[in-house]
Design an enzyme around this catalytic site. Structure first.
Site, short mmCIF file in Angstrom:
data_model
loop_
_atom_site.label_atom_id
_atom_site.label_comp_id
_atom_site.label_asym_id
_atom_site.label_seq_id
_atom_site.Cartn_x
_atom_site.Cartn_y
_atom_site.Cartn_z
N CYS A 48 2.76 7.79 14.76
CA CYS A 48 4.21 7.76 14.89
C CYS A 48 4.59 6.33 15.29
O CYS A 48 4.03 5.78 16.25
CB CYS A 48 4.68 8.74 15.96
SG CYS A 48 6.45 8.59 16.34
N ASP A 55 -0.29 11.48 13.82
CA ASP A 55 0.31 12.45 12.91
C ASP A 55 -0.75 12.82 11.88
O ASP A 55 -1.59 11.99 11.51
CB ASP A 55 1.52 11.84 12.18
CG ASP A 55 2.71 11.67 13.10
OD1 ASP A 55 2.97 12.56 13.92
OD2 ASP A 55 3.40 10.63 12.98
N VAL A 70 -8.56 5.42 -10.49
CA VAL A 70 -8.70 4.92 -9.13
C VAL A 70 -10.13 5.18 -8.68
O VAL A 70 -10.63 6.30 -8.80
CB VAL A 70 -7.71 5.61 -8.17
CG1 VAL A 70 -7.93 5.16 -6.74
CG2 VAL A 70 -6.29 5.37 -8.60
N GLU A 71 -10.81 4.16 -8.18
CA GLU A 71 -12.16 4.33 -7.67
C GLU A 71 -12.05 5.03 -6.32
O GLU A 71 -11.32 4.58 -5.43
CB GLU A 71 -12.84 2.95 -7.56
CG GLU A 71 -14.33 3.02 -7.33
CD GLU A 71 -14.68 3.34 -5.91
OE1 GLU A 71 -15.48 4.29 -5.71
OE2 GLU A 71 -14.17 2.67 -5.00
N SER A 72 -12.76 6.15 -6.16
CA SER A 72 -12.53 7.04 -5.03
C SER A 72 -12.92 6.45 -3.67
O SER A 72 -12.28 6.75 -2.67
CB SER A 72 -13.20 8.38 -5.24
OG SER A 72 -14.59 8.23 -5.37
N HIS A 89 6.58 9.80 8.33
CA HIS A 89 5.92 10.60 7.29
C HIS A 89 6.37 10.19 5.89
O HIS A 89 5.54 10.04 4.98
CB HIS A 89 6.24 12.09 7.46
CG HIS A 89 5.81 12.68 8.76
ND1 HIS A 89 4.85 12.13 9.58
CD2 HIS A 89 6.23 13.80 9.39
CE1 HIS A 89 4.69 12.90 10.64
NE2 HIS A 89 5.52 13.92 10.55
N GLU A 90 7.66 10.04 5.73
CA GLU A 90 8.20 9.70 4.41
C GLU A 90 7.67 8.36 3.93
O GLU A 90 7.28 8.20 2.76
CB GLU A 90 9.74 9.67 4.47
CG GLU A 90 10.38 11.00 4.83
CD GLU A 90 10.47 11.29 6.34
OE1 GLU A 90 11.11 12.30 6.69
OE2 GLU A 90 9.91 10.54 7.16
#
Length: 149
Positions: A48, A55, A70-72, A89-90
């Site tokens: 936060c 969070d 995307v390489e993991s 969060h957003e």
């Protein structure tokens, strides 16, 4: 196929911040084929920005490749870099999605950020780049809305 990767196959420290994290890609082995790739990160964490308290979220990322995957491991390190990052969060959810779009330039991408309650209120954040391509099999993300115990 994996030439130029700097993180896969070797010890790599967790990036200090999302800005310093490197998202790497590899060529799509099936260019021109419409399919969905799903990453599920059920233990995503950030801080936060006001209280500094942790969070927690379950992120589900779906994308239709358009030349690059995307390489993991780089994704894992990128997501882990949020552990000490303060943002709402957003902001976290949309920042993850936009970095992925920038890195792999998919035909289409969506993200579901299913955040656990803060102050008694769960927050879910959803975003996508546009209308899914016609014919793309798009399963439900499979994460139920938060229900109190």
């Amino acid at each position: 196929m994996t030439g130029g990767l700097t993180q896969l196959g070797q010890a790599t420290a967790l990036p200090a911040s999302p800005d310093s994290a490197v998202l790497e890609t590899v060529p799509d082995p099936h260019p021109g084929t419409l399919y969905l790739v799903r990453f599920s990160a059920p233990e995503f964490t950030s801080l936060c920005p006001v209280t500094g308290q942790p969070d927690f979220a379950h992120l589900v990322i779906d994308y239709a490749p358009d030349g690059a995957l995307v390489e993991s491991k780089s994704l894992k390190l990128f997501l882990g870099s949020f552990r000490n990052h303060g943002a709402f969060h957003e902001d976290c959810t949309i920042a993850v999605a936009k970095r992925l779009v920038e890195a792999c330039k998919p035909r289409w991408l969506r993200i579901g950020g299913y955040w656990y309650p803060r102050g008694g209120i769960p927050i879910d954040v959803f975003w996508q780049t546009g209308i899914p391509p016609e014919g793309l099999w798009l399963p439900d993300q499979g994460v139920p809305g938060y229900r109190g115990r």
